[in-house]
Design an enzyme around this catalytic site. Structure first.
Site, PDB file in Angstrom:
ATOM      1  N   ASN A 152       0.916  -1.165   0.000  1.00 11.73           N
ATOM      2  CA  ASN A 152       0.000   0.000   0.000  1.00 11.73           C
ATOM      3  C   ASN A 152       0.933   1.186   0.000  1.00 11.73           C
ATOM      4  O   ASN A 152       1.714   1.356   0.955  1.00 11.73           O
ATOM      5  CB  ASN A 152      -0.855  -0.078   1.254  1.00 11.73           C
ATOM      6  CG  ASN A 152      -1.918   0.997   1.373  1.00 11.73           C
ATOM      7  OD1 ASN A 152      -2.403   1.224   2.469  1.00 11.73           O
ATOM      8  ND2 ASN A 152      -2.299   1.659   0.298  1.00 11.73           N
ATOM      9  N   CYS A 163      -5.692   6.183   7.945  1.00 10.75           N
ATOM     10  CA  CYS A 163      -4.972   5.253   7.073  1.00 10.75           C
ATOM     11  C   CYS A 163      -4.001   4.457   7.934  1.00 10.75           C
ATOM     12  O   CYS A 163      -3.028   5.023   8.443  1.00 10.75           O
ATOM     13  CB  CYS A 163      -4.226   6.017   5.975  1.00 10.75           C
ATOM     14  SG  CYS A 163      -3.301   4.949   4.860  1.00 10.75           S
ATOM     15  N   ASN A 170      -1.907   1.712   7.290  1.00  9.68           N
ATOM     16  CA  ASN A 170      -0.545   1.520   6.754  1.00  9.68           C
ATOM     17  C   ASN A 170       0.172   2.867   6.695  1.00  9.68           C
ATOM     18  O   ASN A 170       1.376   2.964   6.938  1.00  9.68           O
ATOM     19  CB  ASN A 170      -0.615   0.899   5.353  1.00  9.68           C
ATOM     20  CG  ASN A 170      -1.080  -0.545   5.392  1.00  9.68           C
ATOM     21  OD1 ASN A 170      -0.669  -1.316   6.251  1.00  9.68           O
ATOM     22  ND2 ASN A 170      -1.966  -0.913   4.480  1.00  9.68           N
ATOM     23  N   HIS A 188     -15.899   1.016   6.802  1.00  8.87           N
ATOM     24  CA  HIS A 188     -15.592  -0.279   6.187  1.00  8.87           C
ATOM     25  C   HIS A 188     -16.840  -1.162   6.179  1.00  8.87           C
ATOM     26  O   HIS A 188     -17.552  -1.231   7.188  1.00  8.87           O
ATOM     27  CB  HIS A 188     -14.477  -1.004   6.953  1.00  8.87           C
ATOM     28  CG  HIS A 188     -13.138  -0.349   6.812  1.00  8.87           C
ATOM     29  ND1 HIS A 188     -12.229  -0.694   5.831  1.00  8.87           N
ATOM     30  CD2 HIS A 188     -12.558   0.676   7.498  1.00  8.87           C
ATOM     31  CE1 HIS A 188     -11.159   0.066   5.932  1.00  8.87           C
ATOM     32  NE2 HIS A 188     -11.328   0.911   6.924  1.00  8.87           N
ATOM     33  N   ASN A 212     -15.050   1.603   2.219  1.00  8.09           N
ATOM     34  CA  ASN A 212     -14.052   0.605   1.821  1.00  8.09           C
ATOM     35  C   ASN A 212     -14.698  -0.772   1.914  1.00  8.09           C
ATOM     36  O   ASN A 212     -15.432  -1.041   2.881  1.00  8.09           O
ATOM     37  CB  ASN A 212     -12.847   0.671   2.777  1.00  8.09           C
ATOM     38  CG  ASN A 212     -12.170   2.031   2.762  1.00  8.09           C
ATOM     39  OD1 ASN A 212     -11.414   2.346   1.856  1.00  8.09           O
ATOM     40  ND2 ASN A 212     -12.463   2.852   3.766  1.00  8.09           N
ATOM     41  N   GLU A 214     -10.535  -0.429  -1.887  1.00  4.88           N
ATOM     42  CA  GLU A 214     -10.512   0.784  -1.073  1.00  4.88           C
ATOM     43  C   GLU A 214     -11.314   1.934  -1.684  1.00  4.88           C
ATOM     44  O   GLU A 214     -11.244   2.182  -2.899  1.00  4.88           O
ATOM     45  CB  GLU A 214      -9.072   1.266  -0.849  1.00  4.88           C
ATOM     46  CG  GLU A 214      -8.289   0.450   0.143  1.00  4.88           C
ATOM     47  CD  GLU A 214      -7.090   1.193   0.678  1.00  4.88           C
ATOM     48  OE1 GLU A 214      -7.157   2.435   0.791  1.00  4.88           O
ATOM     49  OE2 GLU A 214      -6.073   0.537   0.968  1.00  4.88           O
ATOM     50  N   ARG A 215     -12.047   2.626  -0.838  1.00  5.45           N
ATOM     51  CA  ARG A 215     -12.735   3.873  -1.233  1.00  5.45           C
ATOM     52  C   ARG A 215     -11.710   4.821  -1.865  1.00  5.45           C
ATOM     53  O   ARG A 215     -10.642   5.022  -1.308  1.00  5.45           O
ATOM     54  CB  ARG A 215     -13.369   4.507  -0.010  1.00  5.45           C
ATOM     55  CG  ARG A 215     -14.035   5.839  -0.222  1.00  5.45           C
ATOM     56  CD  ARG A 215     -14.661   6.414   1.028  1.00  5.45           C
ATOM     57  NE  ARG A 215     -13.700   6.654   2.098  1.00  5.45           N
ATOM     58  CZ  ARG A 215     -14.002   7.342   3.216  1.00  5.45           C
ATOM     59  NH1 ARG A 215     -15.216   7.807   3.417  1.00  5.45           N
ATOM     60  NH2 ARG A 215     -13.079   7.515   4.142  1.00  5.45           N
ATOM     61  N   GLY A 254      -8.602  -1.571   7.069  1.00  2.00           N
ATOM     62  CA  GLY A 254      -9.449  -2.680   6.623  1.00  2.00           C
ATOM     63  C   GLY A 254      -9.169  -3.958   7.391  1.00  2.00           C
ATOM     64  O   GLY A 254     -10.093  -4.714   7.723  1.00  2.00           O
TER      65      GLY A 254
HETATM   66  N1  API Z   1      -9.090   4.290   1.257  1.00  2.00           N
HETATM   67  C1  API Z   1      -9.241   4.582   2.679  1.00  2.00           C
HETATM   68  C2  API Z   1      -8.049   5.420   3.203  1.00  2.00           C
HETATM   69  C3  API Z   1      -6.769   4.618   3.257  1.00  2.00           C
HETATM   70  C4  API Z   1      -6.918   3.391   4.095  1.00  2.00           C
HETATM   71  C5  API Z   1      -5.856   2.308   3.895  1.00  2.00           C
HETATM   72  N2  API Z   1      -4.839   2.568   2.918  1.00  2.00           N
HETATM   73  C6  API Z   1      -5.256   1.895   5.227  1.00  2.00           C
HETATM   74  O1  API Z   1      -4.093   1.443   5.273  1.00  2.00           O
HETATM   75  O2  API Z   1      -5.987   1.982   6.248  1.00  2.00           O
HETATM   76  C7  API Z   1     -10.539   5.392   2.888  1.00  2.00           C
HETATM   77  O3  API Z   1     -10.994   6.018   1.934  1.00  2.00           O
HETATM   78  O4  API Z   1     -11.057   5.376   4.021  1.00  2.00           O
END
Ligand code: API
Length: 277
Positions: A14, A76, A78, A162, A193, A211-212, A223
């Site tokens: 990621n 986020c 990661n 999620h 997500n 992912e969103r 996630g």
């Molecule tokens: N796409 C996610 C943000 C990044 C989450 C993901 N990269 C992680 O490691 O938690 C959202 O729109 O909520």
């Protein structure tokens, strides 16, 4: 055009463009975020992360997350591991344990000297109104009509929303087919997500995440947290779970309602660069 220094980082594949908004304030427009994230015309990443001075008294720094589509989001997993390493490597802090403020939330991050990074991600949010998810009451699973089919999902927020679906085999999960429809489902007013979880045993799951604002990624930290919470609430999982994503393994620990979710995994610096933007 201005020249912008950045650091490319990744957590289990990621990947992120990380920007120092502490030394100099940054204000990037959505189209500039999309350009940075573009894998042909820009640097290329799933998310752009900007670290800034904290605005809350109990935090060391504030961080902002922007998906590849240019939208700013709440958390986020990661990324927060990579940010803690970034702050140390850039000399913006000497502390290996930091409280990072994101949106309304906090993450307490500990950078271990031998590599892994552990994060207290805070407690999951299960109240539909706060996810946000349109449902009459909180439940461990919900029926969701997607493309004419009734799916059984869990809805969990780690600060970001999620939807988690249990599948027999993640390798054969309809991620590309169902991911976009779940992501933009009207019952999730801020989109969502979409996680596809295979329970291997009570201490081990496999997971893919659409992912969103991005699409399927090699790993999703929030996630993984949301999937373990969903599985534990359904009685399928114990407190500590190995989560195998396409990009590698995260270890998640959650001892139950009201308790924080702990996540441990890698954070890797790939290269530094400068881009005209
Ligand atoms: N796409 C996610 C943000 C990044 C989450 C993901 N990269 C992680 O490691 O938690 C959202 O729109 O909520």
């Amino acid at each position: 055009m201005e020249r912008l220094a950045f650091t490319k980082m990744q957590g289990l594949g990621n990947d992120f463009v990380v920007l120092d908004g502490v030394t100099r304030r940054l204000a990037l427009a959505p189209e500039q975020i999309r350009h940075l994230a573009d894998r042909r015309l820009g640097v290329g990443c799933d998310q752009v992360l900007v670290v800034e001075p904290a605005t809350a008294p109990d935090a060391d720094f504030r961080y902002r997350i922007f998906n590849a589509d240019g939208g700013e989001v709440e958390h986020c997993g990661n990324g927060v591991r990579c940010l803690a390493r970034f702050l140390l490597e850039r000399g913006l802090t000497e502390r290996r344990e930091l409280t990072l403020q994101t949106g309304e939330g906090r993450a307490v991050v500990r950078v271990c000297s031998d590599g892994p990074v552990t994060v207290d991600m805070g407690p999951p949010i299960l109240d539909p109104a706060r996810i946000p998810f349109q449902a009459p009451a909180e439940a461990t699973s919900y029926a969701l009509r997607v493309d004419g089919t009734m799916l059984e999902i869990a809805a969990v927020s780690m600060g970001n929303p999620h939807a988690v679906l249990a599948v027999e085999d993640v390798d054969r999960a309809p991620v590309a087919q169902l991911g976009p429809s779940i992501e933009s489902h009207p019952d999730f007013p801020r989109r969502v997500n979409a996680g596809f979880m295979q329970v291997v045993d009570r201490g081990h799951i496999r997971l893919r995440v659409f992912e969103r604002g991005v699409g399927e990624t090699l790993a999703c930290g929030t996630g993984a947290c949301a999937a373990v919470v969903a599985g534990r609430l359904r009685g399928w999982l114990d407190d500590s779970v190995a989560v195998d994503l396409p990009g590698g393994r995260l270890v998640i620990h959650w001892s139950g309602r009201g308790e924080p979710v702990w996540m441990t995994g890698p954070a890797v610096t790939v290269f530094d660069g400068v881009i005209s933007i």
